[in-house]
Design an enzyme around this catalytic site. Structure first.
Site, PDB file in Angstrom:
ATOM      1  N   HIS A 109       0.803  -1.233   0.000  1.00 39.08           N
ATOM      2  CA  HIS A 109       0.000   0.000   0.000  1.00 39.08           C
ATOM      3  C   HIS A 109       0.834   1.281   0.000  1.00 39.08           C
ATOM      4  O   HIS A 109       0.507   2.242   0.690  1.00 39.08           O
ATOM      5  CB  HIS A 109      -0.944   0.010   1.201  1.00 39.08           C
ATOM      6  CG  HIS A 109      -2.020  -1.040   1.172  1.00 39.08           C
ATOM      7  ND1 HIS A 109      -2.535  -1.547  -0.001  1.00 39.08           N
ATOM      8  CD2 HIS A 109      -2.669  -1.682   2.180  1.00 39.08           C
ATOM      9  CE1 HIS A 109      -3.468  -2.458   0.300  1.00 39.08           C
ATOM     10  NE2 HIS A 109      -3.563  -2.564   1.607  1.00 39.08           N
ATOM     11  N   HIS A 178      -9.608   1.809   0.842  1.00 35.31           N
ATOM     12  CA  HIS A 178      -9.516   0.643   1.729  1.00 35.31           C
ATOM     13  C   HIS A 178     -10.583   0.690   2.837  1.00 35.31           C
ATOM     14  O   HIS A 178     -10.292   0.398   3.995  1.00 35.31           O
ATOM     15  CB  HIS A 178      -8.114   0.568   2.336  1.00 35.31           C
ATOM     16  CG  HIS A 178      -7.673  -0.818   2.693  1.00 35.31           C
ATOM     17  ND1 HIS A 178      -8.474  -1.691   3.393  1.00 35.31           N
ATOM     18  CD2 HIS A 178      -6.511  -1.478   2.438  1.00 35.31           C
ATOM     19  CE1 HIS A 178      -7.815  -2.827   3.567  1.00 35.31           C
ATOM     20  NE2 HIS A 178      -6.626  -2.731   2.992  1.00 35.31           N
ATOM     21  N   GLU A 309     -11.689  -4.085  -2.485  1.00 30.59           N
ATOM     22  CA  GLU A 309     -10.784  -3.051  -2.996  1.00 30.59           C
ATOM     23  C   GLU A 309     -10.573  -3.242  -4.497  1.00 30.59           C
ATOM     24  O   GLU A 309      -9.903  -4.181  -4.917  1.00 30.59           O
ATOM     25  CB  GLU A 309      -9.445  -3.122  -2.262  1.00 30.59           C
ATOM     26  CG  GLU A 309      -9.550  -3.044  -0.750  1.00 30.59           C
ATOM     27  CD  GLU A 309      -8.357  -3.704  -0.081  1.00 30.59           C
ATOM     28  OE1 GLU A 309      -7.244  -3.158  -0.186  1.00 30.59           O
ATOM     29  OE2 GLU A 309      -8.525  -4.778   0.533  1.00 30.59           O
TER      30      GLU A 309
END
Length: 344
Positions: A109, A178, A309
């Protein structure tokens, strides 16, 4: 009609530059959503049940301090590259890039300080808010000055999230939000009574560090076949699964398409996910452990939320047969995801 309101939410600590964090409240007849200029975080998303009662269906915190501390990316936009890059390494035009390793041997991420941990510049729109930031060349090890716009717009029952970017050098990019959902209402114990379906004929098996092996496997005859709705708790038991944290491979193409649907029979709430992205990571909050104090002093145990996601496939920068994850100078990165809330 959507109303948009902005208000102060807190200040960044001095060591983080001390900037003001604002909250933007988007409200229609059927949905109310609150979004921060810090990390483009969705802090609240209220939708109606079949009796017309509103509940907040996303996990998060009441204060900025909660979001400043370590947490599992609640509600945030993550990037430059969502999900995992194996060993935090990739090669472009003969040059090797090394990223920060923040997830075992991998980069997750965006690295140590991804897009979820920075202040964005907001602009109020008639029915939403647009956030902008410039991610400078070399930030978190990534090449190129990357201009990024994330736009949230609310119309009726539909929240649209558009991601738009331009770069000065070739760079991998894959952006997603997220948010952690529980359609029974945040703070509810688990999501076992939710029914889920995902429009995917294949998924990506992963190694023990959650990196795709490279195989694109058919869902047919496996616990990953979610093409027809399954009740989550019973399905996990039936296939002896600890939970999901996998990319499902979607039909390729730039057009909007319905890719997932969740139904919560006790409240009647439904959520549809539509997107232009090639993949969707289905995650069932396997790493939640009840240690975080969330909104209204709620605790969030394992499997108390799910994430859907929409993104490119994990580690695509190292797997040439995966969908292209590179953005070149002069090109536009442009993807949209739509969340549609209703009752059944």
């Amino acid at each position: 009609m959507t109303t948009v309101r902005r208000e102060a939410f807190g200040r960044m600590p001095p060591e983080e530059g001390g900037g003001e964090v604002e909250k933007f409240v988007l409200q229609s007849d059927s949905v109310r959503v609150e979004i921060l200029s810090f990390g483009c975080i969705i802090t609240t998303l209220e939708t109606k049940d079949r009796d017309g009662q509103f509940s907040d269906v996303v996990l998060g915190f009441d204060t900025l301090e909660g979001y400043m501390r370590k947490h599992p990316f609640f509600g945030a936009v993550v990037g430059r590259v969502a999900n995992r890059i194996a060993k935090g390494r990739f090669t472009l035009d003969g040059k090797e890039y090394q990223l920060f390793l923040n997830n075992g041997p991998n980069s997750l991420h965006g690295g140590a300080k991804g897009f979820d941990k920075v202040l964005w510049s907001p602009q109020v729109l008639p029915n939403g808010v647009r956030f902008f930031r410039l991610s400078p060349d070399g930030e978190e090890g990534y090449p190129g000055d990357l201009k990024v716009w994330v736009t949230y717009t609310l119309s009726g029952r539909e929240l649209a999230i558009n991601y738009h970017a331009q770069t000065s050098k070739t760079t991998p990019i894959s952006l997603t939000n997220h948010a952690y959902f529980n359609l029974a209402g945040q703070g509810s114990r688990d999501v076992y009574d939710h029914e889920i379906s995902i429009e995917a004929d294949s998924y990506l098996p992963v190694d023990d560090t959650k990196i795709p092996t490279g195989e694109v496997a058919a869902v047919q005859g496996t616990g990953f076949d979610l093409r027809q709705p399954v009740e989550l708790g019973k399905h996990l038991q039936k296939f002896h699964l600890d939970g999901f944290d996998h990319n499902f491979c979607l039909c390729q193409g730039q057009d909007r398409r319905l890719v997932a649907r969740v139904f919560h029979p006790p409240t009647g709430r439904t959520m549809e996910v539509h997107t232009t992205q090639p993949g969707i990571q289905f995650y069932t909050g396997n790493n939640l452990d009840g240690s975080l104090k969330g909104k209204g002093a709620a605790t969030y145990p394992k499997h108390s939320a799910f994430c859907l996601e929409t993104q490119n496939w994990p580690d695509a920068v190292n797997k040439p047969h995966f969908p292209n994850v590179l953005l070149h100078p002069g090109e536009e990165y442009n993807h949209t995801t739509w969340l549609v809330f209703d009752t059944a």
